[in-house]
Design an enzyme around this catalytic site. Structure first.
Site, mmCIF file in Angstrom:
data_model
loop_
_atom_site.group_PDB
_atom_site.id
_atom_site.type_symbol
_atom_site.label_atom_id
_atom_site.label_comp_id
_atom_site.label_asym_id
_atom_site.label_seq_id
_atom_site.Cartn_x
_atom_site.Cartn_y
_atom_site.Cartn_z
ATOM 1 N N ASN A 110 0.908 -1.245 0.010
ATOM 2 C CA ASN A 110 0.059 -0.229 0.065
ATOM 3 C C ASN A 110 0.772 1.070 0.067
ATOM 4 O OD1 ASN A 110 -2.416 1.471 0.357
ATOM 5 N ND2 ASN A 110 -1.804 1.884 2.515
ATOM 6 N N HIS A 112 1.010 4.837 1.433
ATOM 7 C CA HIS A 112 0.021 5.679 2.334
ATOM 8 C C HIS A 112 0.730 7.243 2.509
ATOM 9 C CE1 HIS A 112 -2.406 6.392 6.100
ATOM 10 N NE2 HIS A 112 -1.002 6.939 6.665
ATOM 11 N N SER A 139 4.743 6.649 2.439
ATOM 12 C CA SER A 139 5.422 5.477 2.978
ATOM 13 C C SER A 139 4.868 4.344 2.131
ATOM 14 C CB SER A 139 5.004 4.704 4.396
ATOM 15 O OG SER A 139 5.388 5.850 5.323
ATOM 16 N N ASP A 148 -2.585 0.112 8.039
ATOM 17 C CA ASP A 148 -1.567 1.195 7.996
ATOM 18 C C ASP A 148 -0.414 0.565 8.918
ATOM 19 O OD1 ASP A 148 -2.733 2.544 6.111
ATOM 20 O OD2 ASP A 148 -3.618 3.747 7.461
#
Ligand code: GRF
Length: 227
Positions: A110, A112, A139, A148
């Protein structure tokens, strides 16, 4: 020689990170194929970008399913059909089911918009401003069942400027997100990065701190590696 990395992209909206991936592939900079783009929103512009690039674009809308489990199953059934090496959440605004994530550990990442572990969740730019930090950023991390919370692979930092507001900060972070994501994907395409025992491994070495993107868009270790 490694085969081109098969990437499935999940996106809920605008899809500028998706576009950065498509452009890098078209320019021969990233040895990958986007094998499918998936969205929880039928009108996501990311789906149009995919269609314009001739890539199968699929909306899997939560409201069409009886519950969370049924939705997660349907989404991942569709994703699995594209046989991705890596699933990239690029602006996907929905939590992924823990069972589906755990079953694909090390194969979902992911991007973020914060320097994790700071500022998880939503409104990260406002969170950073409210905290009065001098540095903010983005990130790329492995996705785990914790929101997260998965191990961070790489980060790009931007300074918080006097008089910044969330919108301006978001724009400057987004500019760094694209090269950050691409450079991280190049590591995956070269099969240099893996998740093992809950830690990021680069070239079989354990990463103690996330890689950092420099101003020339190169990733560097932020510290020494350990064996
Ligand atoms: C990016 O800031 C990403 O980090 C966040 O949502 C935004 C998506 O932007 N998760 P885009 O859809 O890729 O343009």
């Amino acid at each position: 020689m490694t085969s081109p990395l098969r990437i499935a992209v999940l996106a809920s909206g605008r899809g500028s990170n998706l576009q950065a991936i498509l452009d890098a592939i078209a320019a021969g900079e990233l040895d990958a194929h986007v094998v499918g783009v998936f969205s929880d929103r039928r009108r996501a512009f990311a789906l149009e970008r995919a269609a314009m690039a001739g890539i199968t674009a699929t909306a899997v809308q939560p409201k069409r399913f009886a519950d969370r489990n049924a939705f997660d199953k349907a989404l991942f059934t569709r994703i699995d059909e594209t046989r991705p090496d890596l699933i990239v959440c690029a602006g996907y605004m929905r939590l992924l089911g823990a069972a589906e994530v755990t079953a694909r550990a090390g194969r979902i990442i992911n991007i973020h918009p914060s320097l994790l572990p700071a500022h998880k969740g939503l409104h990260t730019h406002q969170q950073a401003l409210d905290d009065g930090v001098s540095e903010h950023g983005a990130s790329v991390h492995f996705v785990t069942a914790e929101l997260d919370g998965g191990p961070v692979i790489a980060q790009a930092a931007v300074p918080v400027l006097p008089g910044d507001n969330a919108e301006h900060l978001a724009m400057r972070v987004l500019e760094r997100e694209h090269p950050l994501l691409l450079e991280t994907l190049k590591l995956f395409a070269a099969r240099r990065v893996a998740l093992r025992d809950g830690a990021v491994h680069i070239d079989r070495l354990t990463l103690l701190l996330p890689l950092r993107l420099d101003s020339a868009n190169r990733l560097h270790p932020a510290s020494e590696f350990s064996q």
